[in-house]
Write a protein that holds these residues in place. Structure first.
Motif, mmCIF file in Angstrom:
data_model
loop_
_atom_site.group_PDB
_atom_site.id
_atom_site.type_symbol
_atom_site.label_atom_id
_atom_site.label_comp_id
_atom_site.label_asym_id
_atom_site.label_seq_id
_atom_site.Cartn_x
_atom_site.Cartn_y
_atom_site.Cartn_z
ATOM 1 N N HIS A 158 -18.307 5.374 5.338
ATOM 2 C CA HIS A 158 -19.768 5.363 5.190
ATOM 3 C C HIS A 158 -20.231 5.782 3.793
ATOM 4 O O HIS A 158 -21.435 5.806 3.526
ATOM 5 N N LEU B 195 -20.026 4.452 0.715
ATOM 6 C CA LEU B 195 -20.647 3.469 -0.173
ATOM 7 C C LEU B 195 -22.065 3.099 0.261
ATOM 8 O O LEU B 195 -22.966 2.985 -0.577
ATOM 9 N N ASP B 196 -22.277 2.952 1.555
ATOM 10 C CA ASP B 196 -23.571 2.489 2.060
ATOM 11 C C ASP B 196 -24.352 3.574 2.785
ATOM 12 O O ASP B 196 -25.270 3.266 3.563
ATOM 13 N N PRO C 60 -27.150 5.918 3.813
ATOM 14 C CA PRO C 60 -28.582 5.756 3.531
ATOM 15 C C PRO C 60 -29.189 6.962 2.817
ATOM 16 O O PRO C 60 -28.726 8.091 2.970
ATOM 17 N N ARG D 216 -32.763 2.222 1.673
ATOM 18 C CA ARG D 216 -31.893 2.000 0.514
ATOM 19 C C ARG D 216 -30.694 2.943 0.548
ATOM 20 O O ARG D 216 -30.685 3.949 1.259
ATOM 21 N N ARG D 217 -29.706 2.625 -0.227
ATOM 22 C CA ARG D 217 -28.504 3.438 -0.272
ATOM 23 C C ARG D 217 -28.740 4.719 -1.060
ATOM 24 O O ARG D 217 -29.527 4.741 -2.010
ATOM 25 N N ARG E 208 -20.530 -3.223 -6.528
ATOM 26 C CA ARG E 208 -21.136 -2.495 -5.423
ATOM 27 C C ARG E 208 -21.585 -1.105 -5.818
ATOM 28 O O ARG E 208 -22.163 -0.372 -5.004
#
Length: 251
Positions: A67, A69-70, A72, A79-80, A119
């Motif tokens: 979790h 990298l993404d 919230p 958005r991240r 990314r």
């Protein structure tokens, strides 16, 4: 001075981060690892303490779980978290790159692939080309030992603090192991020549060759033993019995 700074997200990488902190502290010393929360003094300004700790470290370990990298943004769920320049994980990584600290992504799962630059925010895109290590819960001990060995090879300061010491080579005998040599030519200590059986100390008569030995009694070689002493006489004979001469009258 903390040699190793561990960067992690509270959700997802916290358990592994604390396990790494404990294991690395056991190997390199209790003050060798910085982990936010336990390494910041009560009442200290963490907004100043964290960047300072990164700059003073030699290594930044970035715990990357599924979790990471993404994850919230807590203030903006759409958005991240990494998209926020004020995100603490992002700030720690940026500070490390700016300060010339060795940055190591630590992948917390066997399913995770190496990070890719597109990314990541541009400010920390370099993280994708840093050689990663993989440390998983199910193989934690061996994975972290391997990571520690690699860090020791790259960071001289850690080598000096390593309580484990250099790994033993496969051909090196263990401490306390005995070495036996049979029919060895040459010398062993002060004994020279071809060594068959070596007796360091004897507390009674010994016979290791052929022939007779005399020591307050008489012992004959060639299969016959004759012993005299205070307790009487002992005769013992080995080998084929002497042929008896037949006399007249015997059957």
């Amino acid at each position: 001075m903390h040699e190793i700074f561990i960067s992690f997200r509270t959700k997802g990488g916290k358990e592994l981060a604390y396990m790494c902190q404990q294991a690395l502290a056991d190997r390199f010393g209790p003050d060798s690892v910085f982990l936010a929360g336990g390494s910041i003094g009560v009442g200290s300004d963490f907004t100043q303490a964290i960047p300072q700790a990164v700059r003073r470290s030699r290594v930044l370990l970035v715990i990357v779980d599924e979790h990471w990298l993404d994850a919230p943004d807590r203030k903006h769920p759409g958005r991240r978290a990494l998209a926020d320049p004020q995100d603490w994980v992002r700030r720690e990584i940026e500070e490390a790159f700016d300060s010339g600290v060795l940055v190591v992504p630590v992948l917390a799962s066997g399913k995770l692939e190496q990070l890719v630059p597109h990314r990541l925010p541009k400010a920390i895109a370099q993280l994708a080309v840093c050689q990663y290590a993989r440390v998983q819960l199910r193989t934690f001990a061996t994975d972290l030992a391997s990571l520690g060995d690699r860090l020791v090879q790259q960071v001289p300061g850690l080598a000096a603090m390593d309580r484990q010491g250099p790994p033993r080579s496969s051909g090196e005998p263990e401490e306390g192991a005995s070495v036996r040599n049979e029919r060895q030519s040459g010398g062993i200590g002060h004994v020279g020549g071809s060594v068959g059986t070596f007796v360091g100390e004897s507390h009674s008569p010994m016979h290791t060759g052929s022939g007779d030995m005399v020591h307050n009694n008489h012992e004959n070689g060639d299969g016959t033993t004759y012993y005299t002493g205070d307790n009487g006489v002992i005769r013992q004979q080995f080998g084929p019995r002497a042929r008896r001469t037949r006399r007249q009258g015997d059957r």
